[in-house]
Design a protein around this motif. Structure first.
Motif, PDB file in Angstrom:
ATOM      1  N   LEU A   1       0.824  -1.204   0.000  1.00 23.40           N
ATOM      2  CA  LEU A   1       0.000   0.000   0.000  1.00 23.40           C
ATOM      3  C   LEU A   1       0.860   1.257   0.000  1.00 23.40           C
ATOM      4  CD1 LEU A   1      -2.852  -1.056   2.448  1.00 23.40           C
ATOM      5  CD2 LEU A   1      -3.108  -0.474   0.029  1.00 23.40           C
ATOM      6  N   HIS A   2       1.963   1.215   0.742  1.00 27.58           N
ATOM      7  CA  HIS A   2       2.859   2.369   0.774  1.00 27.58           C
ATOM      8  C   HIS A   2       3.507   2.618  -0.594  1.00 27.58           C
ATOM      9  CE1 HIS A   2       5.575   5.365   2.324  1.00 27.58           C
ATOM     10  NE2 HIS A   2       6.612   4.681   1.846  1.00 27.58           N
ATOM     11  N   VAL A   3       3.840   1.555  -1.284  1.00 26.31           N
ATOM     12  CA  VAL A   3       4.455   1.698  -2.612  1.00 26.31           C
ATOM     13  C   VAL A   3       3.460   2.302  -3.600  1.00 26.31           C
ATOM     14  CG1 VAL A   3       5.331   0.392  -4.601  1.00 26.31           C
ATOM     15  CG2 VAL A   3       6.172  -0.116  -2.297  1.00 26.31           C
ATOM     16  N   PHE A   4       2.211   1.821  -3.566  1.00 26.59           N
ATOM     17  CA  PHE A   4       1.234   2.243  -4.563  1.00 26.59           C
ATOM     18  C   PHE A   4       0.375   3.434  -4.139  1.00 26.59           C
ATOM     19  CE2 PHE A   4       2.085  -2.179  -5.775  1.00 26.59           C
ATOM     20  CZ  PHE A   4       2.533  -1.949  -7.072  1.00 26.59           C
ATOM     21  N   TYR A   5       0.261   3.646  -2.830  1.00 21.33           N
ATOM     22  CA  TYR A   5      -0.550   4.755  -2.345  1.00 21.33           C
ATOM     23  C   TYR A   5       0.014   5.273  -1.018  1.00 21.33           C
ATOM     24  CZ  TYR A   5      -4.654   7.550  -1.279  1.00 21.33           C
ATOM     25  OH  TYR A   5      -5.497   8.593  -0.991  1.00 21.33           O
ATOM     26  N   PRO A   6       1.141   5.956  -1.079  1.00 28.41           N
ATOM     27  CA  PRO A   6       1.763   6.433   0.172  1.00 28.41           C
ATOM     28  C   PRO A   6       0.901   7.492   0.858  1.00 28.41           C
ATOM     29  CG  PRO A   6       2.945   7.273  -1.737  1.00 28.41           C
ATOM     30  CD  PRO A   6       1.897   6.338  -2.260  1.00 28.41           C
ATOM     31  N   LEU A   7       0.846   7.383   2.163  1.00 32.72           N
ATOM     32  CA  LEU A   7       0.107   8.357   2.975  1.00 32.72           C
ATOM     33  C   LEU A   7       1.088   9.367   3.567  1.00 32.72           C
ATOM     34  CD1 LEU A   7      -2.352   5.990   4.882  1.00 32.72           C
ATOM     35  CD2 LEU A   7      -2.854   7.452   2.922  1.00 32.72           C
ATOM     36  N   PRO A   8       0.617  10.560   3.862  1.00 29.18           N
ATOM     37  CA  PRO A   8       1.515  11.551   4.481  1.00 29.18           C
ATOM     38  C   PRO A   8       1.955  11.086   5.868  1.00 29.18           C
ATOM     39  CG  PRO A   8      -0.745  12.354   4.417  1.00 29.18           C
ATOM     40  CD  PRO A   8      -0.736  11.059   3.678  1.00 29.18           C
ATOM     41  N   TRP A   9       3.113  11.586   6.289  1.00 25.89           N
ATOM     42  CA  TRP A   9       3.682  11.250   7.595  1.00 25.89           C
ATOM     43  C   TRP A   9       3.970  12.543   8.338  1.00 25.89           C
ATOM     44  CZ3 TRP A   9       3.261   7.165  10.335  1.00 25.89           C
ATOM     45  CH2 TRP A   9       4.103   6.903  11.417  1.00 25.89           C
ATOM     46  N   PHE A  10       4.267  12.451   9.588  1.00 25.99           N
ATOM     47  CA  PHE A  10       4.522  13.595  10.442  1.00 25.99           C
ATOM     48  C   PHE A  10       5.836  14.292  10.070  1.00 25.99           C
ATOM     49  CE2 PHE A  10       2.020  10.510  12.802  1.00 25.99           C
ATOM     50  CZ  PHE A  10       0.943  11.295  13.198  1.00 25.99           C
ATOM     51  N   ALA A  11       5.903  15.592  10.334  1.00 27.73           N
ATOM     52  CA  ALA A  11       7.128  16.365  10.098  1.00 27.73           C
ATOM     53  C   ALA A  11       8.015  16.315  11.330  1.00 27.73           C
ATOM     54  CB  ALA A  11       6.756  17.815   9.758  1.00 27.73           C
ATOM     55  N   GLN A  12       9.241  16.800  11.184  1.00 25.92           N
ATOM     56  CA  GLN A  12      10.174  16.913  12.319  1.00 25.92           C
ATOM     57  C   GLN A  12       9.638  17.949  13.293  1.00 25.92           C
ATOM     58  OE1 GLN A  12      12.597  15.193  13.297  1.00 25.92           O
ATOM     59  NE2 GLN A  12      13.303  14.088  11.502  1.00 25.92           N
TER      60      GLN A  12
END
Length: 158
Positions: free
Chosen positions: A28-39
C-alpha cells in the motif's frame, strides 16, 4: 476442530497475520503512500519505533523461555500441556501476540509508513478472532477454574 482440548487451531494464524499485515502495508505504501509527520515528531516516532522493535525481541525471548521452562509448546496450532502464568504471562495472557503487534507498529513508526498503523489494528483484531478466542476456549477446557482465575487476574492484551 473436533475436540477443543486437543488443539486450538489447525493453522498457526498469528505469524500468518503479522507477515500479511507487513506485506500489505509495504504494498500500500508503494502504490498509495500516505503523508507522515514532520520533524521533530517524526524523529521521535522513529526512536519509538525502534524501541518497539527491541521490545518485540525481548518479549518474544522472555515468553518463549517461560513456555519452555513450563514444558509446553510455543506453536499456536498445538495443544498446550501446562498453563504458563509466570514471566511476561504475569502481565499479559498473550505476550507473543502482543509482541507481534508491537513489531508491526514498530516497523511503521521506524520507517514512517502510516499504513502499518492501520494494518496493526486489523492484525490485532484478526489475531484475537482467529487465535486468542480459540486458545482461550482451549485453555478453559484443559485447565478449567485454574485458567478462569488466571484470566480474571491478567488482561488479554495489556
Amino acid at each position: 476442530m473436533s475436540d477443543v482440548t486437543e488443539r486450538p487451531n489447525r493453522l498457526p494464524w498469528p505469524p500468518i497475520v503479522y507477515v500479511t499485515a507487513i506485506g500489505v502495508s509495504v504494498l500500500l505504501h508503494v502504490f498509495y503512500p500516505l503523508p507522515w509527520f514532520a520533524q521533530p515528531l517524526s524523529g521521535i516516532l522513529v526512536v519509538l519505533g525502534w524501541l518497539m522493535i527491541a521490545a518485540f525481541v525481548a518479549l518474544n525471548i522472555l515468553a518463549i523461555r517461560a513456555m519452555r521452562r513450563a514444558g509446553t509448546t510455543v506453536r499456536p496450532d498445538r495443544g498446550t500441556d501446562h498453563l504458563v502464568t509466570g514471566g511476561p504471562f504475569a502481565f499479559t495472557r498473550n505476550p507473543l501476540y502482543l509482541a507481534g503487534i508491537m513489531l508491526v507498529l514498530g516497523i511503521g513508526l521506524a520507517f514512517g509508513i502510516a499504513w502499518f498503523l492501520l494494518l496493526a489494528l486489523l492484525a490485532a483484531f484478526a489475531v484475537q478472532k482467529l487465535a486468542i478466542e480459540r486458545e482461550e476456549r482451549h485453555l478453559e477446557a484443559r485447565f478449567g477454574a485454574t485458567y478462569l482465575d488466571y484470566a480474571r487476574r491478567v488482561r488479554r492484551w495489556i
